[in-house]
Structure formats: structure tokens, C-alpha cells
Motif scaffolding. Structure first.
Motif, PDB file in Angstrom:
ATOM      1  N   ALA A  77       0.835  -1.212   0.000  1.00 47.62           N
ATOM      2  CA  ALA A  77       0.000   0.000   0.000  1.00 47.62           C
ATOM      3  C   ALA A  77       0.865   1.256   0.000  1.00 47.62           C
ATOM      4  O   ALA A  77       0.546   2.234  -0.688  1.00 47.62           O
ATOM      5  CB  ALA A  77      -0.941  -0.004   1.198  1.00 47.62           C
ATOM      6  N   GLY A  78       1.956   1.242   0.769  1.00 50.80           N
ATOM      7  CA  GLY A  78       2.851   2.397   0.806  1.00 50.80           C
ATOM      8  C   GLY A  78       3.451   2.706  -0.555  1.00 50.80           C
ATOM      9  O   GLY A  78       3.542   3.869  -0.968  1.00 50.80           O
ATOM     10  N   ILE A  79       3.834   1.659  -1.261  1.00 50.89           N
ATOM     11  CA  ILE A  79       4.387   1.857  -2.600  1.00 50.89           C
ATOM     12  C   ILE A  79       3.296   2.330  -3.565  1.00 50.89           C
ATOM     13  O   ILE A  79       3.512   3.226  -4.375  1.00 50.89           O
ATOM     14  CB  ILE A  79       5.061   0.569  -3.099  1.00 50.89           C
ATOM     15  N   LEU A  80       2.109   1.742  -3.451  1.00 53.50           N
ATOM     16  CA  LEU A  80       1.009   2.118  -4.350  1.00 53.50           C
ATOM     17  C   LEU A  80       0.520   3.544  -4.132  1.00 53.50           C
ATOM     18  O   LEU A  80      -0.100   4.124  -5.035  1.00 53.50           O
ATOM     19  CB  LEU A  80      -0.150   1.134  -4.201  1.00 53.50           C
ATOM     20  N   LEU A  81       0.802   4.135  -2.979  1.00 53.26           N
ATOM     21  CA  LEU A  81       0.462   5.550  -2.785  1.00 53.26           C
ATOM     22  C   LEU A  81       1.210   6.432  -3.778  1.00 53.26           C
ATOM     23  O   LEU A  81       0.821   7.570  -4.032  1.00 53.26           O
ATOM     24  CB  LEU A  81       0.747   5.991  -1.346  1.00 53.26           C
ATOM     25  N   GLY A  82       2.274   5.879  -4.352  1.00 51.08           N
ATOM     26  CA  GLY A  82       3.011   6.592  -5.388  1.00 51.08           C
ATOM     27  C   GLY A  82       2.165   6.882  -6.619  1.00 51.08           C
ATOM     28  O   GLY A  82       2.494   7.777  -7.399  1.00 51.08           O
ATOM     29  N   LEU A  83       1.081   6.153  -6.788  1.00 51.50           N
ATOM     30  CA  LEU A  83       0.175   6.453  -7.897  1.00 51.50           C
ATOM     31  C   LEU A  83      -0.476   7.822  -7.725  1.00 51.50           C
ATOM     32  O   LEU A  83      -0.886   8.452  -8.702  1.00 51.50           O
ATOM     33  CB  LEU A  83      -0.913   5.379  -8.003  1.00 51.50           C
ATOM     34  N   LEU A  84      -0.565   8.278  -6.484  1.00 51.03           N
ATOM     35  CA  LEU A  84      -1.204   9.567  -6.202  1.00 51.03           C
ATOM     36  C   LEU A  84      -0.198  10.697  -6.036  1.00 51.03           C
ATOM     37  O   LEU A  84      -0.536  11.862  -6.260  1.00 51.03           O
ATOM     38  CB  LEU A  84      -2.079   9.449  -4.953  1.00 51.03           C
ATOM     39  N   THR A  85       0.998  10.376  -5.621  1.00 53.08           N
ATOM     40  CA  THR A  85       2.070  11.366  -5.561  1.00 53.08           C
ATOM     41  C   THR A  85       3.393  10.621  -5.711  1.00 53.08           C
ATOM     42  O   THR A  85       3.706   9.743  -4.915  1.00 53.08           O
ATOM     43  CB  THR A  85       2.016  12.225  -4.277  1.00 53.08           C
ATOM     44  N   PRO A  86       4.141  10.905  -6.742  1.00 54.91           N
ATOM     45  CA  PRO A  86       5.306  10.093  -7.093  1.00 54.91           C
ATOM     46  C   PRO A  86       6.355   9.923  -5.998  1.00 54.91           C
ATOM     47  O   PRO A  86       6.997   8.881  -5.930  1.00 54.91           O
ATOM     48  CB  PRO A  86       5.901  10.827  -8.297  1.00 54.91           C
TER      49      PRO A  86
END
Length: 116
Positions: A77-86
Motif C-alpha cells: 500500500a505504501g508503494i502504491l500511494l506513489g500512484l497519487l504522488t510520485p
């Protein structure tokens, strides 16, 4: 492969602290999502809350069978938050690396204790 540490492993405290710091970083990432990358407010809020609740749930249950699967899911989930802010790709990746290294150190402790 067993992706859990034993309940008496001293690295459990470290793993809980990693999850606690992730909650903080996830929360700090939220303003970046809406102000810098202009991600939609609702999606950003929901993603931050879900990732934070995963981390809190994992930290609270780490000594139970469900804790480590939640912890591993938190890393994703922490890595996938990169979809919202790189920049969350980097932060999520760093926390995932710390999580993996700490887990491997805990494994090493368990194997050395069984060898003795």
C-alpha cells in the motif's frame, strides 16, 4: 515460505515501530497528494486512510497470525500511494526495504537461537 516472525522475536518491536512511522509518513503524504500533484481529494483521503489503517492494524496484531500479512500488505500500500504522488514510490520503497531487512534480521535471530 513463512513470512512471519515468532511472537517472542525481539525484532517484533522494530517491526511495530516501522509500521508506526509509516502511519506518520502516509499522513504527511496526503497534503502532497492534493496540493502538489492535484490528486482528487476523495481518492487521496481514502487511500491514505486505508494505508494508515492497514499499518495500525498490522502493528496492533503483529504477534498474531494476521499481523504479518497485514504488515506485508502495508508495504505494498505504501508503494502504491506513489500512484497519487510520485515521491511516495520512494518513501514506500524505502519503508519496504527497511521492513524486509528487519524481517531478515529477525529470521537470522530465530535461526541462531534454534541452533544453540
Amino acid at each position: 515460505m513463512n513470512l512471519r516472525l515468532g511472537p517472542q522475536n525481539p525484532m517484533n518491536k522494530t517491526m511495530v515501530m516501522i509500521l508506526a512511522f509509516e502511519v506518520i509518513v502516509f499522513g504527511l503524504g496526503f497534503p502532497g497528494m492534493i496540493m502538489i500533484t492535484k490528486s482528487p481529494l476523495g481518492i487521496s483521503l481514502a487511500a491514505t486512510i486505508v494505508a494508515s489503517l492497514l499499518a495500525i492494524g498490522a502493528a496492533a496484531t503483529l504477534r498474531r497470525p494476521i499481523g504479518y500479512p497485514l504488515g506485508w500488505l502495508t508495504q505494498l500500500a505504501g508503494i502504491l500511494l506513489g500512484l497519487l504522488t510520485p515521491w511516495m514510490y520512494a518513501m514506500g520503497g524505502i519503508f519496504a526495504a527497511i521492513w524486509v531487512v528487519s524481517f531478515l534480521m529477525g529470521r537470522k535471530i530465530e535461526t541462531s537461537q534454534t541452533a544453540v
